[in-house]
Write an enzyme that holds these catalytic residues in place. Structure first.
Site, mmCIF file in Angstrom:
data_model
loop_
_atom_site.group_PDB
_atom_site.id
_atom_site.type_symbol
_atom_site.label_atom_id
_atom_site.label_comp_id
_atom_site.label_asym_id
_atom_site.label_seq_id
_atom_site.Cartn_x
_atom_site.Cartn_y
_atom_site.Cartn_z
ATOM 1 N N ASN A 25 -3.987 -3.139 8.351
ATOM 2 C CA ASN A 25 -3.164 -2.556 7.293
ATOM 3 C C ASN A 25 -3.609 -1.164 6.883
ATOM 4 O O ASN A 25 -2.831 -0.397 6.340
ATOM 5 C CB ASN A 25 -3.153 -3.478 6.071
ATOM 6 C CG ASN A 25 -4.526 -3.984 5.702
ATOM 7 O OD1 ASN A 25 -5.196 -4.654 6.502
ATOM 8 N ND2 ASN A 25 -4.971 -3.665 4.507
ATOM 9 N N GLN A 71 1.124 -7.195 8.977
ATOM 10 C CA GLN A 71 1.534 -5.811 9.260
ATOM 11 C C GLN A 71 2.315 -5.697 10.566
ATOM 12 O O GLN A 71 2.898 -4.658 10.851
ATOM 13 C CB GLN A 71 0.303 -4.893 9.347
ATOM 14 C CG GLN A 71 -0.366 -4.617 8.010
ATOM 15 C CD GLN A 71 0.470 -3.740 7.096
ATOM 16 O OE1 GLN A 71 1.292 -2.937 7.544
ATOM 17 N NE2 GLN A 71 0.278 -3.894 5.801
ATOM 18 N N CYS A 114 -11.318 3.573 -5.476
ATOM 19 C CA CYS A 114 -10.759 3.528 -6.815
ATOM 20 C C CYS A 114 -9.387 2.886 -6.824
ATOM 21 O O CYS A 114 -9.019 2.217 -7.785
ATOM 22 C CB CYS A 114 -10.730 4.934 -7.357
ATOM 23 S SG CYS A 114 -12.247 5.792 -6.920
ATOM 24 N N SER A 171 4.659 -11.867 5.947
ATOM 25 C CA SER A 171 5.058 -11.603 4.569
ATOM 26 C C SER A 171 6.297 -10.713 4.543
ATOM 27 O O SER A 171 6.332 -9.670 5.195
ATOM 28 C CB SER A 171 3.900 -10.925 3.835
ATOM 29 O OG SER A 171 4.302 -10.573 2.531
ATOM 30 N N HIS A 209 7.714 -8.736 2.278
ATOM 31 C CA HIS A 209 7.803 -7.400 1.658
ATOM 32 C C HIS A 209 7.212 -6.288 2.513
ATOM 33 O O HIS A 209 7.292 -5.113 2.155
ATOM 34 C CB HIS A 209 7.201 -7.402 0.245
ATOM 35 C CG HIS A 209 5.718 -7.456 0.153
ATOM 36 N ND1 HIS A 209 4.963 -6.349 -0.118
ATOM 37 C CD2 HIS A 209 4.842 -8.469 0.270
ATOM 38 C CE1 HIS A 209 3.683 -6.693 -0.172
ATOM 39 N NE2 HIS A 209 3.589 -7.987 0.066
ATOM 40 N N GLY A 233 1.876 -13.462 2.342
ATOM 41 C CA GLY A 233 0.853 -13.401 3.379
ATOM 42 C C GLY A 233 -0.480 -13.971 2.924
ATOM 43 O O GLY A 233 -1.145 -14.680 3.684
ATOM 44 N N SER A 234 -0.870 -13.674 1.700
ATOM 45 C CA SER A 234 -2.178 -14.139 1.221
ATOM 46 C C SER A 234 -2.249 -15.661 1.242
ATOM 47 O O SER A 234 -3.230 -16.238 1.724
ATOM 48 C CB SER A 234 -2.436 -13.637 -0.206
ATOM 49 O OG SER A 234 -2.413 -12.234 -0.234
ATOM 50 N N THR A 238 9.400 -26.055 -5.754
ATOM 51 C CA THR A 238 10.802 -25.846 -5.401
ATOM 52 C C THR A 238 10.952 -24.555 -4.603
ATOM 53 O O THR A 238 10.457 -23.506 -5.014
ATOM 54 C CB THR A 238 11.663 -25.788 -6.683
ATOM 55 O OG1 THR A 238 11.412 -26.994 -7.419
ATOM 56 C CG2 THR A 238 13.141 -25.683 -6.364
HETATM 57 C C1 LIG Z 1 -0.049 -7.178 2.603
HETATM 58 C C2 LIG Z 1 -0.989 -7.915 3.490
HETATM 59 C C3 LIG Z 1 -1.405 -9.223 3.199
HETATM 60 C C4 LIG Z 1 -1.004 -9.915 1.919
HETATM 61 O O1 LIG Z 1 0.348 -10.269 1.904
HETATM 62 P P1 LIG Z 1 1.038 -10.621 0.502
HETATM 63 O O2 LIG Z 1 2.385 -11.105 0.870
HETATM 64 O O3 LIG Z 1 1.052 -9.373 -0.292
HETATM 65 O O4 LIG Z 1 0.200 -11.705 -0.116
HETATM 66 C C5 LIG Z 1 -2.238 -9.861 4.077
HETATM 67 N N1 LIG Z 1 -2.639 -9.268 5.208
HETATM 68 C C6 LIG Z 1 -2.268 -8.022 5.536
HETATM 69 C C7 LIG Z 1 -2.732 -7.428 6.816
HETATM 70 C C8 LIG Z 1 -1.435 -7.302 4.685
HETATM 71 O O5 LIG Z 1 -1.079 -6.063 5.007
#
Ligand SMILES: *Cc1c(COP(=O)(O)O)cnc(C)c1O
Length: 395
Positions: A151, A179, A324, A199, A201, A70-71, A237
């Site tokens: 998120n 999300q 934290c 993303s 995961h 996602g990033s 790749t």
């Molecule tokens: C987790 C998240 C990301 C980042 O995704 P990654 O795959 O961990 O880089 C970006 N935006 C939101 C809203 C997220 O919850």
């Protein structure tokens, strides 16, 4: 009992996705760019996955670019629109105060390069006002970026309405749907977006893989230079095992979405009702316009970090919007944006569920949080001051 209640941070990979990962690794290990038959078989699966991801989003396969997550997708979308805008003398970007850092930190970088960044506020329930977005749109706006769902507090934003306004004005629109995808219906045509980030995961796929939807004709510049993978827009790749696992996870999440959302929502509502009985607490984010699996609370006279550590002792994996956890001393920008003062924002707790959670876990969880909040308050000088009337309760 062990309760994993941090599914907004990441999810356990579902067995079907893991199976696809292993099978692809074992049987389709060729490089999709190779001309030999092993490579071509891999290429076929790659394009099959692209078509299937596109189908889920209502996109054309040519509009899907696989990324590391996602990033990366957020960065590429925003930097591409900014660069295209810059060349036309358009240097205003509209976004919101509650975006993920993948968006906010990219915007901060652009600000240093001379872009004007307008961060729309949210109301007390954590939702952007469409009228505010509309009022901010001007001729020199090169991008509007509004996340689909938050998120931290789970609030669902009016992206369809904002997308329609952008379309009408010819302003590129990006949405961070990380999300949302797999959790609420997502359709790029309905959203009216030019860019969308997802993303794997976050929907029970593996880490390190995601996708960028980029509407045909919308500008796209590389973050990574090298080979001609992903139509020359993203070198490297392709991680085919991860791509195939993500595709399987996505299809299953979307197929089961209505039932899963209904089930997860009953867990969420049980926990919200249970925790609401704790004195001097408040739910963060709209009660209804939120993701089915998101619970976020602030407890007064409590340190979020202490809550997490005691909960961990009781087998509960949770998260706090506060400081934290992210290694800084600032409370969550999202909680501040919904109007929580610093002290209150520090006492936050996020619990995020998915289909793997059970009603028994929820009962345990509510009791565990009640116990831990009381325990932390018993040691808290702030709580003592509140009790003795030396400080006023806010919640
Ligand atoms: C987790 C998240 C990301 C980042 O995704 P990654 O795959 O961990 O880089 C970006 N935006 C939101 C809203 C997220 O919850």
């Amino acid at each position: 009992m062990k309760v994993y209640a941090d599914n907004a941070a990441t999810t356990k990979v579902r067995p079907e996705a893991l199976e696809a990962y292993v099978k692809t690794s074992e049987t389709l290990f060729g490089n999709p760019s190779s001309l030999h038959s092993e490579g071509q078989r891999a290429k076929e699966l790659l394009e099959d996955c692209r078509a299937r991801v596109a189908a889920v989003l209502g996109a054309d396969p040519r509009e899907i670019y696989f990324t590391s997550g996602g990033s990366e997708a957020d960065n590429q979308a925003i930097l591409s629109a900014a660069r295209a805008g810059f060349s036309k003398g358009k240097k205003k970007i509209i976004s919101t105060a509650i975006e993920h850092h993948a968006v906010l930190h990219t915007l901060e970088k652009l600000k240093k390069e001379g872009f004007e960044i307008v961060l729309l506020p949210v109301d007390g329930s954590g939702i952007v006002k469409v009228a505010d977005a509309e009022a901010a749109m001007t001729d020199d706006t090169c991008l509007v970026s509004v996340m689909t769902a938050n998120n931290e507090i789970g609030t669902i934003q009016p992206v369809e309405e904002i997308g329609a306004l952008c379309r009408a004005r010819g302003i590129p629109f990006h949405t961070d749907a990380v999300q949302a995808v797999g959790h609420i219906p997502v359709d790029v045509k309905k959203f009216g977006c030019d860019y969308l980030a997802l993303s794997a995961h976050k929907f029970e796929g593996p880490r390190g893989i995601g996708a960028l939807y980029c509407r045909r004709g919308a500008p796209l510049f590389n973050l990574v230079e090298g080979g001609a993978q992903e139509k020359g827009k993203r070198a490297g790749t392709e991680d085919l095992p991860a791509i195939s696992a993500m595709t399987v996870a996505l299809e299953l999440a979307v197929q089961n979405l209505p039932q899963t959302a209904k089930y997860v929502q009953t867990l969420r509502d049980f926990v919200i009702d249970g925790l609401s009985t704790i004195p001097h607490c408040a739910l963060n984010g709209d009660r209804n316009k939120r993701l089915a699996g998101n619970v976020s609370f602030c407890f007064e006279g409590v340190e979020g970090e202490a809550l997490l550590l005691y909960l961990d002792d009781l087998g509960v994996c949770a998260s706090s919007g506060s400081a934290c956890t992210s290694g800084s001393l600032d409370p969550s920008h999202v909680l501040l944006a919904i109007g929580r003062v610093h002290d209150v924002a520090h006492g936050s707790l996020r619990l995020t569920f998915n289909e793997n959670n059970t009603p028994e876990e929820m009962r345990y969880l509510v009791d565990a949080v009640k116990t831990v909040v009381a325990k932390v308050r018993a040691f808290s000088p702030v709580w003592r001051d509140l009790q003795e009337g030396k400080r006023q309760f806010i919640l």
